[in-house]
Motif scaffolding. Structure first.
Motif, PDB file in Angstrom:
ATOM      1  N   PRO A 172      90.174  29.461  65.626  1.00 18.99           N
ATOM      2  CA  PRO A 172      91.275  28.957  64.738  1.00 18.99           C
ATOM      3  C   PRO A 172      91.106  29.830  63.382  1.00 18.99           C
ATOM      4  N   SER A 173      92.109  29.577  62.743  1.00 15.84           N
ATOM      5  CA  SER A 173      92.180  30.118  61.240  1.00 15.84           C
ATOM      6  C   SER A 173      92.578  31.655  61.317  1.00 15.84           C
ATOM      7  N   LYS A 180      94.564  34.941  63.704  1.00 12.85           N
ATOM      8  CA  LYS A 180      95.359  35.331  64.896  1.00 12.85           C
ATOM      9  C   LYS A 180      95.293  36.756  64.832  1.00 12.85           C
ATOM     10  N   ARG A 200      94.120  36.467  59.026  1.00 12.97           N
ATOM     11  CA  ARG A 200      94.169  34.980  58.749  1.00 12.97           C
ATOM     12  C   ARG A 200      95.471  34.189  59.060  1.00 12.97           C
ATOM     13  N   HIS A 201      95.351  32.977  59.319  1.00 16.44           N
ATOM     14  CA  HIS A 201      96.642  32.100  59.288  1.00 16.44           C
ATOM     15  C   HIS A 201      96.546  31.736  57.683  1.00 16.44           C
ATOM     16  N   LEU A 240      98.848  30.137  55.403  1.00 15.06           N
ATOM     17  CA  LEU A 240      99.283  28.932  54.896  1.00 15.06           C
ATOM     18  C   LEU A 240      98.238  27.941  55.326  1.00 15.06           C
ATOM     19  N   SER A 241      97.470  28.094  56.363  1.00 14.24           N
ATOM     20  CA  SER A 241      96.494  27.177  56.892  1.00 14.24           C
ATOM     21  C   SER A 241      95.374  27.216  55.625  1.00 14.24           C
ATOM     22  N   PHE A 242      94.949  28.576  55.426  1.00 16.76           N
ATOM     23  CA  PHE A 242      93.758  28.593  54.551  1.00 16.76           C
ATOM     24  C   PHE A 242      94.037  27.931  53.083  1.00 16.76           C
ATOM     25  N   LEU A 300      96.041  25.658  52.433  1.00 15.89           N
ATOM     26  CA  LEU A 300      96.139  24.322  52.548  1.00 15.89           C
ATOM     27  C   LEU A 300      94.792  23.384  52.660  1.00 15.89           C
ATOM     28  N   LYS A 301      93.737  24.340  53.369  1.00 15.43           N
ATOM     29  CA  LYS A 301      92.350  23.857  53.515  1.00 15.43           C
ATOM     30  C   LYS A 301      91.576  24.056  52.493  1.00 15.43           C
ATOM     31  N   THR A 302      91.733  25.326  51.706  1.00 20.65           N
ATOM     32  CA  THR A 302      90.639  25.817  50.581  1.00 20.65           C
ATOM     33  C   THR A 302      91.428  25.887  49.320  1.00 20.65           C
TER      34      THR A 302
END
Length: 784
Positions: A583-584, A586, A630-631, A633-635, A637-639
């Motif tokens: 995850p995180s 690609k 890295r993804h 957007l996901s990073f 949102l999470k961090t």
């Protein structure tokens, strides 16, 4: 007096700048010439030459040129023709050569074919300009007394000798036929093949040639008539150019049996494969209809090419939107060598005379004479012998599905003959051959591939990742000890033990290699599964927009490249299935690359015999590089989402009036950001001792927080002034007879303070988001 000094100083500076400017402007460019068929029937070869040369020169010029001087290419057209005694020809080799020597070029790259090259070589020698060809293979080119010609490709004498040995000692043929063009190219190949065949015991049953005395059609018909009734126990050596080779192969495929064929380098050219596809429907419908099973000499095979070759193909595809021709790769390399020699000339000494400059470039090319100072090119490491011929392997391919791939065995230059055990016995066993004045070793080819199941446990602090994959080795007949493979970047706390980490599957492939009629050889496949941690050096300057390369590399820890070559099994590798990852992250587009290169050892290892020798040892190395990102957007949102909220709070400073609130918001911005920064530095970036991209974002937030504090203090100070002034106004109004002028003056001061506060708040409301937008725009420009 001061004005006088300034005038004198300005004049001195102007004179110095004019001198420097003249020095550089008068030598603004470095010139290199390219001579070849830019027009005419063979212009596709000239176009391929030009594309290879321009691709490298573009790279050099984008980096600032050679010591600040841009390289300019001068093109000269000779239509792949010799002038001979035909004075009416306007575009031919001799005319083009004279144009080259009259130009400001320091070196010339070309010509394409041997005949024009030979005609031009006399001019280049007489006038003194170094020349480098990437494709002309006639032996005579580099045999002139004073050496001005160099070549990147092998010469006819060597390739034909290798072909004869290959046909007899590897393919086990006792008999051979030769069909050749009676020009410098074909005659050189035929002579060397025949001489080598006589020495090693390969019988030449018949020869046919065409040229001025015999037409191509007559020679072809004579050969077909002879072969119709001949025993098929023999192999045909085709020593012709690509156009004639196609016609020969087409007629031979009409025989009642499939005659084995081995061809010279012309049969590996893009013109050969593209013409077949374009003009023959059977080849379009069934790739390999005419060519499959034909052995061929090729100066460049992608499946045994290194990382630089992979990069070259990608850059070529991006620039020209098509696959690179072999010719383009060879002339890309010729340009690399020419630029290196010119670069050395410019840095070593100041020479203004073009004649002396050209001679120095030639001398610099002569000095590229040892493996230790070889120039790395797309087709391998390039260095020259005393004649100007490159010293390199002569790859043998076999056509499969219409394209040449690496054959099961190759002849490689012997690494170091003095350390070769049982040399005489190896010669008797056909493992070592003599090719003119050098020895070559039979090297086994092992087709290797990896299919990934999973990539996990990427640890930035420990610099490791875990890979779960299938790996296989496919090789011909003889044993291959894969337990002696050494994964060069395996995690030091683990071992790659075949007994513990792999489950082996040994099978015999359905693939057979025909050898002299009824003889067949078996292909063995050994496959395994591995779950192993690998070491990796992470580059985190661009974190969290960083792109990482996860490498897997292995080599045999005993067998050098003259005994073993790993080849990428491109047909067996399924890239469309290689997308499983943690995850995180690609895998990037075209993010998995496979290539073969060499692990080099230039040490003498303390052996006195190596002190004055070409001492490099090379081991074939299989490489996989997985490019990931890295993804984002996901990073975020999470961090980084809390940081986004903090930025919003910081902006609120400019919309509140209470000093305590302003200070609390600004200080909280700084404290909260420092906590996020500290958390990140103690976890993901714990082992990083340099600034990364996200830290500059934190510095920006710190700066905005500090600006908020400063703005709050300034506003508070002005509000205190306003309060004092208002008290003063109230007192003025309570007193009888107060001065109107002083009263208005206080009111003006209050208005100025109000306007100052308003400017600060307006500046914050506009400047705060502008700073963020500007910073994000810079990141966007450089990273997206």
């Amino acid at each position: 007096m001061i004005m006088k000094h300034w005038i004198i100083f300005s004049l001195v500076v102007t004179i110095i700048m004019m001198v420097i400017g003249y020095r550089f402007l008068s030598n603004e460019f470095v010139y290199i010439a390219l001579a070849g068929p830019m027009t005419g029937e063979d212009q596709e070869h000239g176009k391929a030459m030009l594309q290879g040369v321009e691709l490298y020169l573009d790279e050099i010029n984008q980096k600032g040129g050679i010591h600040g001087k841009k390289v300019k290419l001068l093109k000269f057209d000779e239509q792949n023709k010799t002038c001979g005694k035909n004075i009416k020809l306007k575009q031919c080799a001799k005319i083009a050569a004279n144009q080259v020597v009259d130009s400001p070029a320091l070196a010339v790259i070309g010509h394409y074919s041997s005949e024009p090259t030979l005609e031009a070589s006399g001019v280049y020698k007489e006038k003194g300009i170094p020349a480098i060809t990437g494709t002309a293979t006639a032996d005579e080119i580099t045999k002139l007394d004073e050496k001005w010609y160099f070549r990147i490709i092998f010469k006819n004498n060597d390739q034909a000798a290798v072909v004869a040995n290959y046909a007899h000692k590897i393919l086990d043929y006792e008999n051979a036929y030769i069909f050749y063009d009676n020009d410098s190219y074909g005659r050189g190949l035929e002579n060397s093949f025949s001489e080598t065949a006589a020495r090693i015991g390969l019988n030449i049953n018949n020869k046919w040639n065409f040229g001025k005395q015999t037409s191509f059609k007559t020679a072809l018909n004579n050969m077909i008539d002879n072969l119709k009734n001949a025993d098929s126990d023999g192999i045909l050596f085709l020593a012709t150019h690509s156009t004639e080779a196609i016609k020969v192969i087409r007629e031979l495929r009409r025989l009642p049996y499939k005659l084995p064929i081995i061809g010279a380098d012309a049969l590996s050219s893009n013109r050969f494969t593209q013409t077949l596809k374009k003009n023959y429907p059977q080849e379009q419908l069934y790739p390999g209809y005419y060519t499959d099973g034909i052995y061929v000499v090729s100066p460049f095979l992608l499946d045994i090419a290194g990382k630089r070759a992979q990069d070259f193909y990608l850059k070529f595809k991006k620039k020209y939107n098509k696959t690179a021709a072999v010719t383009s790769a060879l002339y890309y390399d010729a340009t690399i060598v020419a630029v290196e020699a010119i670069k050395k000339m410019l840095v070593e000494e100041e020479i203004t005379n073009i004649k002396e400059q050209r001679k120095k470039v030639k001398d610099n090319l002569r000095q590229i004479s040892r493996l230790e100072n070889a120039v790395e090119g797309v087709t391998g490491y390039i260095y020259f012998d005393s004649n100007g011929d490159s010293i390199k392997s002569i790859p043998i391919g076999i056509y499969k599905k219409g394209q040449p791939v690496t054959a099961w065995y190759q002849y490689q230059p012997l690494s170091w003959m003095q350390e070769e055990e049982n040399l005489l016995q190896n010669i008797l066993n056909n493992n070592v051959i003599q090719v003119n004045d050098k020895f070559m070793q039979k090297a086994q080819v092992v087709y290797t591939g990896i299919d990934f199941n999973d990539i996990s446990e990427l640890d930035l602090n420990k610099s490791i990742f875990k890979a779960d994959f299938y790996i296989w080795f496919r090789f011909f007949q003889e044993g291959f000890n894969n337990t002696e493979n050494d994964f060069t970047n395996i995690n030091f706390t683990n071992t790659f033990d075949p007994k513990d980490n792999k489950k082996g599957i040994l099978v015999e492939s359905d693939e057979y290699i025909p050898k002299q009629g009824s003889k067949n050889g078996k292909v063995i496949i050994e496959s395994y599964r591995s779950k192993t941690p690998f070491k990796v050096s992470f580059e985190l300057h661009d974190y969290p927009l960083d792109k990482q390369i996860l490498p897997i590399r292995f080599q045999h820890n005993k067998l050098t490249t003259d005994k073993l070559i790993y080849v990428i099994d491109r047909e067996g590798i399924k890239l469309d299935k290689q997308q499983k990852i943690f995850p995180s992250w690609k895998i990037m587009d075209d993010g998995i690359s496979f290539f073969q290169d060499t692990q080099k050892n230039d040490s003498t290892l303390g052996n006195p015999k190596r002190f004055d020798s070409q001492k490099r040892l090379e081991y074939s190395q299989f490489n996989v590089e997985i490019k990931i990102e890295r993804h984002v957007l996901s990073f975020i949102l999470k961090t980084l989402l809390p940081t986004v909220f903090v930025l919003g709070l910081g902006y609120a400073v400019y919309f509140t009036s209470a000093f305590a609130t302003k200070m609390a918001l600004s200080i909280n911005v700084i404290i909260a950001t420092s906590l996020f920064h500290l958390k990140l530095s103690s976890s993901a970036l714990a082992s990083v001792n340099y600034n990364v991209l996200i830290e500059y974002v934190f510095y920006m937030v710190y700066m905005l927080g500090i600006f908020g504090v400063i703005a709050a203090l300034l506003i508070h100070k002005e509000e205190a002034k306003i309060s004092t002034k208002k008290d003063k106004l109230d007192k003025f109004q309570e007193c009888d007879g107060f001065l109107e002028e002083e009263f208005e003056n206080v009111k003006t001061q209050i208005r100025i303070s109000d306007e100052f506060i308003e400017r600060i708040e307006k500046t914050g409301r506009i400047g705060y988001p502008l700073i963020i937008i500007f910073s994000m725009s810079i990141i966007w420009v450089f990273y997206f």
